[in-house]
Design an enzyme around this catalytic site. Structure first.
Site, mmCIF file in Angstrom:
data_model
loop_
_atom_site.group_PDB
_atom_site.id
_atom_site.type_symbol
_atom_site.label_atom_id
_atom_site.label_comp_id
_atom_site.label_asym_id
_atom_site.label_seq_id
_atom_site.Cartn_x
_atom_site.Cartn_y
_atom_site.Cartn_z
ATOM 1 C CG ASP A 161 -8.856 44.748 -128.987
ATOM 2 O OD1 ASP A 161 -8.400 43.684 -129.449
ATOM 3 O OD2 ASP A 161 -8.438 45.277 -127.947
ATOM 4 C CG ASN A 221 -8.426 40.229 -131.580
ATOM 5 O OD1 ASN A 221 -8.569 40.737 -130.474
ATOM 6 N ND2 ASN A 221 -7.772 39.096 -131.751
ATOM 7 N NE ARG A 280 -2.240 42.467 -123.633
ATOM 8 C CZ ARG A 280 -2.879 41.409 -123.108
ATOM 9 N NH1 ARG A 280 -2.609 40.948 -121.897
ATOM 10 N NH2 ARG A 280 -3.822 40.795 -123.799
ATOM 11 N N GLY A 281 -5.509 44.307 -122.724
ATOM 12 C CA GLY A 281 -6.599 43.353 -122.889
ATOM 13 C C GLY A 281 -7.911 44.118 -122.793
ATOM 14 C CB ALA A 282 -10.862 44.330 -125.044
ATOM 15 C CD GLN A 284 0.579 41.655 -127.057
ATOM 16 O OE1 GLN A 284 1.227 41.147 -127.958
ATOM 17 N NE2 GLN A 284 0.077 42.866 -127.131
#
Lengths: 349, 349
Positions: free
Chosen positions: A236, A246, A46-48, A195
């Protein structure tokens, strides 16, 4: 060690399993595009920025698993998988950006399927390598906004785990710390998937940066008591007018910071800026499984009554007026965003 | 069935164990003041009105367990325990209010310790009975502010479980539902102790009121999308200027509602209004065990890295300008609160 990496000898991808952190640090192989789709769906990765790279490597996996000798069939198969990958998480525009880079390679015409395979892999590896450079540049610009002694509220995870290395907002904080500035982080736990308390807390312990975890709802308390100098998070997708999509909870955090005159800094690569979208209202918001709210990610234990329902929007949109700075690898963008985002995108990296 | 009740034959208190909900509905006996202190500390009983009644019954338990025949020694012992009870949770002013009512009885002088015991118990039972009437009156006034078709964001638990019966904000919602108005509730889960997803969701299921649970950070998303007509919560203490101390997360919720022009309604008995405190900055904010943030209340499973620290303020203060109405048993109070709270307190109940 990179969050996501191509294993050249075995022609598959290794990723850090983010679901098992902080309890267990584990790297797992992703051997096919459908496995990558599953890893993205379950937020194993995950994470843009990391998702952009995962999209590119997912398409590379498809290229190597598809056994056709016809270049055009291969190109079509890879593009089809790219669309599938990109649609798993509709808010993070980095996935579309990476997809488009690989798609461009598919259209070049190398004269053989094997040459196309290698060209796709090379482009995916370029995207991964550039991500590291991009993050270092963001950390350089962003750390300059952090002052010795700052207490910073940080939302979600934007560290090395969210990118290939280093990260976005957390990368800036880490750089400031390595420059010798004293920084203290209040880590929003970031429900539903935690997260913050699981991943950001784990990263901060590795970097030996002092922090405390707080509930998302507690940020307003600390902001209104004058205990916080800065609020930092990733993005994001940033619309042409500077509205920032986001992780859910960002908007009320930014609003409370703005109300209490605490500067809000969003850190993202320029690939997160989407000039095709005029304002945040047009950004598609992913709705995830209500079970993430009703159960706890760690072991799926129920916390709500059986048969209770939930809604689980994964992102929200922070109107541009609440955002003091958007940090990219090309420099820091300030109001008015409409003009200044255009200008920074035109800058050579 | 009452959340808290005196068992006349066995001379102890029965309470609903709120820690085991929603998994298990269980009533447990509280046989002594130290046991009551423990129940309050662990939030086995919670909610500002219920805590007032628990303080009064805790003092009654002390009166019956203390075997002295000397009225003055008995009065002193009961008052000492009252101070201990009141100090367990410093934000909810209802505990002080109940303590003062029992203390006044201790000072009357009945001529015998046994007569004082009975007078203390009678007063505690009066406080409990009045709470039911007070909550019904609040529900009547508050339900009139709810319109057919409303979607309401509700924070924490303010239902029957938070009072003797019926509740404050949730009591108004339930009354509106029983009046035939269609209401839909978005239940803030209310980290860290999940009073929303555990208790409010459980109550709403009993009342057959439709709802979905949302993460605290998601309220801004729904407020900014025009999906919500009202935000409702209780209050642990209201300052003379109308600033409202309530469960952590209330302030950013109220701020996001106000910013999006959604009316914010705080519902509390007049015993929660503290005219001795000019504004919210002077309200003491209880800091609870960081483990509530680091672990999950359901089974104490860790969700953060071992040795991670947390901060856990249990309440925050919402400045009066974000609060559209304060509903009490004496009527609805509007801006300017400084004058209108004084006026309502002077009204006959």
């Amino acid at each position: 060690m990179r969050t996501i990496e191509w294993d050249s000898s075995r022609k598959f991808v290794m990723i850090i399993d983010q679901r098992s952190l902080p309890g267990r640090f584990e790297r797992i192989p992703i051997r096919s595009a459908p496995k990558m789709i599953h890893a993205i769906k379950t937020m194993t990765i995950r994470g843009a920025p990391a998702l952009g790279v995962a999209t590119a490597f997912g398409m590379a996996l498809a290229a190597f698993r598809c056994k056709t000798r016809d270049e055009r069939s291969l190109a079509q198969a890879v593009i089809d998988i790219g669309i599938e990958l990109m649609n798993v998480r509709p808010t993070a525009v980095n996935m579309r950006w990476a997809y488009q880079r690989i798609k461009s390679v598919c259209y070049i015409g190398f004269g053989s399927a094997d040459k196309l395979r290698l060209a796709i892999l090379t482009e995916a590896q370029n995207i991964a390598d550039e991500d590291v450079q991009t993050n270092l540049a963001m950390a350089k610009y962003g750390s300059a906004l952090i002052v010795d002694g700052d207490t910073i509220i940080h939302h979600c995870n934007t560290g090395a785990l969210a990118a290939v290395e280093w990260g976005t907002a957390l990368g800036c904080i880490r750089m400031a710390h390595e420059q010798g500035k004293r920084v203290h982080v209040l880590v929003d736990e970031t429900r539903p998937l935690l997260q913050g308390s699981r991943l950001t807390a784990w990263e901060l312990m590795q970097y030996r940066i002092p922090f405390e975890i707080i509930c998302d709802g507690a940020a307003g308390y600390f902001l209104s008591n004058g205990k916080v100098q800065r609020v930092m998070f990733g993005a994001d997708r940033v619309a042409a007018n500077g509205d920032v999509a986001n992780k859910i909870g960002t908007y009320p955090l930014a609003l409370a910071a703005w109300t209490n005159k605490v500067p809000v800094i969003s850190v993202c690569p320029s690939s997160s800026i989407d000039l095709t979208i005029l304002d945040g209202k047009q950004i598609p918001i992913e709705q995830r499984d209500p079970d993430e709210v009703l159960r706890l990610s760690v072991d799926h234990q129920g916390i709500a009554p059986r048969d209770a329902k939930a809604l689980n929007p994964a992102f929200d949109v922070t109107p541009n007026r609440y955002v003091d700075s958007i940090v990219t690898e090309k420099g820091v963008v300030k109001q008015p965003y409409g003009r200044n985002l255009l200008r920074i995108l035109a800058t050579e990296g």
